[in-house]
Scaffold this motif. Structure first.
Motif, PDB file in Angstrom:
ATOM      1  N   PRO A   1       0.828  -1.217   0.000  1.00 33.36           N
ATOM      2  CA  PRO A   1       0.000   0.000   0.000  1.00 33.36           C
ATOM      3  C   PRO A   1       0.856   1.258   0.000  1.00 33.36           C
ATOM      4  N   SER A   2       0.315   2.336  -0.580  1.00 34.96           N
ATOM      5  CA  SER A   2       1.008   3.612  -0.534  1.00 34.96           C
ATOM      6  C   SER A   2       0.796   4.288   0.816  1.00 34.96           C
ATOM      7  N   LEU A   3      -0.309   4.005   1.479  1.00 32.00           N
ATOM      8  CA  LEU A   3      -0.593   4.510   2.813  1.00 32.00           C
ATOM      9  C   LEU A   3      -0.784   3.309   3.737  1.00 32.00           C
TER      10      LEU A   3
ATOM     11  N   SER B   1      -2.852  -4.088 -10.229  1.00 28.09           N
ATOM     12  CA  SER B   1      -3.517  -2.794 -10.049  1.00 28.09           C
ATOM     13  C   SER B   1      -2.680  -1.757 -10.787  1.00 28.09           C
ATOM     14  N   ASP B   2      -3.279  -0.590 -11.057  1.00 26.51           N
ATOM     15  CA  ASP B   2      -2.563   0.378 -11.890  1.00 26.51           C
ATOM     16  C   ASP B   2      -1.379   1.027 -11.181  1.00 26.51           C
ATOM     17  N   GLY B   3      -1.225   0.782  -9.872  1.00 23.95           N
ATOM     18  CA  GLY B   3      -0.065   1.319  -9.153  1.00 23.95           C
ATOM     19  C   GLY B   3       1.250   0.801  -9.699  1.00 23.95           C
ATOM     20  N   ILE B   4       1.223  -0.395 -10.338  1.00 23.56           N
ATOM     21  CA  ILE B   4       2.453  -0.962 -10.891  1.00 23.56           C
ATOM     22  C   ILE B   4       3.001  -0.071 -12.003  1.00 23.56           C
TER      23      ILE B   4
ATOM     24  N   GLU C   1       8.476   4.122  -0.287  1.00 22.27           N
ATOM     25  CA  GLU C   1       7.149   4.707  -0.435  1.00 22.27           C
ATOM     26  C   GLU C   1       6.762   4.650  -1.899  1.00 22.27           C
ATOM     27  N   VAL C   2       5.569   4.164  -2.177  1.00 19.24           N
ATOM     28  CA  VAL C   2       5.096   4.080  -3.564  1.00 19.24           C
ATOM     29  C   VAL C   2       3.979   5.100  -3.747  1.00 19.24           C
ATOM     30  N   PRO C   3       3.882   5.703  -4.943  1.00 18.26           N
ATOM     31  CA  PRO C   3       2.882   6.746  -5.164  1.00 18.26           C
ATOM     32  C   PRO C   3       1.449   6.239  -5.183  1.00 18.26           C
ATOM     33  N   ASP C   4       1.260   4.959  -5.425  1.00 18.24           N
ATOM     34  CA  ASP C   4      -0.082   4.381  -5.446  1.00 18.24           C
ATOM     35  C   ASP C   4       0.025   2.942  -4.960  1.00 18.24           C
TER      36      ASP C   4
END
Length: 390
Positions: A181-183, A331-334, A375-378
Motif C-alpha cells: 500500500p502507498s498509505l 492494479s494500476d499502481g504498478i 514509499e510508492v505513489p499508489d
C-alpha cells in the motif's frame, strides 16, 4: 486599562515630577523612595513597568535590577542615572534593562516615548508567549490525534490484511498475491474463492482514492462476493458464476451506499475440468497478462468503472486456456513505478517483465523493483493464477 508604572528614586523632587507628568499621560502611578520600598510594593502587586534610579541609599539600583530579573524576568525596567557611569550602563543592559536614560531628563517626552516602547515590547512578548503556548498545546493535541489515528489505521490495516486470501491450491491450480500500500490502508483488493469442486472465482479491484474510506469499500466488496458464494452454496443463486452479473451487483450496491467511491475490477471464473475462463472487466487497467505457449499477451475486454454509472452494463467473455498457463493481474499502481515516458511504453515494459518472470510472482516483484521503493505513489497489487509447468 491604563498601565501601572512604578517610579523608584530617592530624590523626592525628581520622583514627584516624573509621577505627575506620567499621571497626566493617563498612566496609573506608584512610587518608592528606595529599592527595598519598591520591593515591598512589587510584592503586593507587580506593576506593568518600572522606572528606576541607580544610585540610591541602601540597595543599589543594579542589585534591585538583579532581583527583578530573577523574580520577574518579563517586567520592563527603564534605568535612569547620572552621566559618566558606563559600567552601570553596561551592567544594566546586560541584566535586561529596556532602556537607559541619562539624568537630568530635560524633556520628559523622551521618558514617555521609552516607556511606550517598553510596554509595547512587553505586550508583544506576552502575545508571543501566549501564541507559543497555544501552538505547543495544539501540537500536543495534534500529536495525540495523530497517534490515535495511527493506532486506528494500524488496527484497520491488520483487519484488512486478514481479509486478503492465503495462497490457494485447487487441484493443479495455484493462486497467490502480493500487495504494497502507498498509505497505511490500501484501496487495492483481491481474492480467490473455491466456488465448488470444479470452479475457481478470483478478482482484483482498485478502489478510487486512498485511506480509510477506500479501505471500507474493500470490506463491502469482500462481504458481497462471499454473500454471492453463500447464495450459490445454498442453491438460491448462481450469480457468482456469471462475471457480468457480479460486476452489475457490485455497481448497484456501491451506488446505493452513497460513499462517493467507485472501483475498477477484473473478475473471472475458471472451470478446471474444461480450462474455460469466463471473465468480465469493469474499467480495469492494466489488463491481466496471460503467459502460455511461449508468449505473453494482455487479455482483451473493456467496461465501465464499477459504482460510477447507474446505466453501466458489463459483458462476460469466455476464453479457453492452455493446459499450462500463468495469469497475472495488476492494479494500476504498478505502472507508476515503471520508468517509461508514455503509457504505451509502460504497458510494453509491464508485458516484458511479466514474460521475463515467466509468471512467477516473486521473480516479477524483484524485476519490477517494488520492494526497493520505501514509499510508492499508489497502491500496488499483483496476483497470479497458475496451472501446470511452462
Amino acid at each position: 486599562m491604563a498601565a501601572t508604572v512604578l517610579v523608584i528614586d530617592d530624590d523626592s523632587t525628581v520622583r514627584d515630577s516624573v509621577v505627575a507628568y506620567l499621571d497626566d499621560c493617563d498612566y496609573h502611578m506608584q512610587s518608592a523612595g528606595s529599592a527595598q520600598e519598591a520591593l515591598d510594593v512589587i510584592e503586593v502587586a507587580v506593576p506593568d513597568a518600572v522606572i528606576c534610579d541607580l544610585k540610591m541609599p541602601g540597595m543599589h539600583g543594579i542589585q534591585l535590577l538583579e532581583k527583578l530579573r530573577e523574580n520577574h524576568p518579563d517586567l520592563p525596567v527603564i534605568v535612569v542615572s547620572g552621566a559618566g557611569v558606563m559600567d552601570d550602563v553596561v551592567r544594566a543592559l546586560r541584566l535586561g534593562a529596556a532602556d537607559f536614560l541619562v539624568k537630568p531628563i530635560l524633556d520628559l517626552e523622551v521618558l514617555v516615548h521609552s516607556l511606550r516602547k517598553a510596554l509595547s515590547h512587553q505586550t508583544l512578548q506576552r502575545e508571543n508567549k501566549a501564541y507559543r503556548e497555544h501552538l505547543e498545546a495544539t501540537n500536543r493535541e495534534l500529536k495525540l490525534g495523530l497517534d490515535e489515528l495511527r493506532a486506528d489505521q494500524q488496527a484497520g490495516r491488520h483487519a484488512q490484511l486478514r481479509m486478503l486470501p492465503e495462497p490457494l491450491n485447487m487441484d493443479d491450480v495455484f493462486c497467490e498475491h502480493k500487495l504494497q500500500p502507498s498509505l497505511m490502508l490500501s484501496g487495492d483488493f483481491l481474492d480467490f474463492m473455491e466456488v465448488d469442486d470444479d470452479r475457481l472465482a478470483f478478482y482484483i479491484a482498485d478502489v478510487s482514492g486512498h485511506g480509510a474510506s477506500s479501505a471500507f469499500v474493500t470490506v463491502l466488496l469482500k462481504n458481497l462476493t462471499y454473500r454471492l458464494k453463500r447464495n450459490f452454496q445454498r442453491g438460491s443463486s448462481d450469480d457468482i458464476l456469471k462475471p457480468d452479473l457480479v460486476l452489475g451487483r457490485i455497481n448497484n450496491e456501491l451506488l446505493a451506499s452513497e460513499l462517493d467511491k467507485h472501483l475498477t475490477m477484473f473478475y473471472g471464473v475458471l472451470t478446471l475440468s474444461t480450462g474455460v475462463l469466463s471473465y468480465s472487466v469493469g474499467g480495469h487497467f492494466p489488463m491481466p497478462v496471460l503467459i502460455s505457449n511461449g508468449e505473453a499477451r494482455f487479455f482483451e475486454g473493456r467496461g465501465m468503472p464499477v459504482g460510477l454509472f447507474k446505466e453501466a452494463e458489463y459483458k462476460s467473455i469466455d476464453v479457453e486456456l492452455a493446459d499450462d498457463f500463468r495469469l497475472m493481474m495488476f492494479s494500476d499502481g504498478i505502472l507508476e513505478i515503471i520508468d517509461e515516458a508514455s503509457l504505451n511504453d509502460k504497458e510494453s515494459r509491464l508485458l516484458a517483465m511479466a514474460s521475463e518472470s515467466e509468471g512467477k510472482l516473486d521473480t516479477f516483484w524483484s524485476i519490477a523493483g517494488v520492494a526497493g521503493h520505501e514509499e510508492v505513489p499508489d497502491d500496488i497489487a499483483v496476483a497470479t493464477v497458475c496451472r501446470g509447468v511452462l
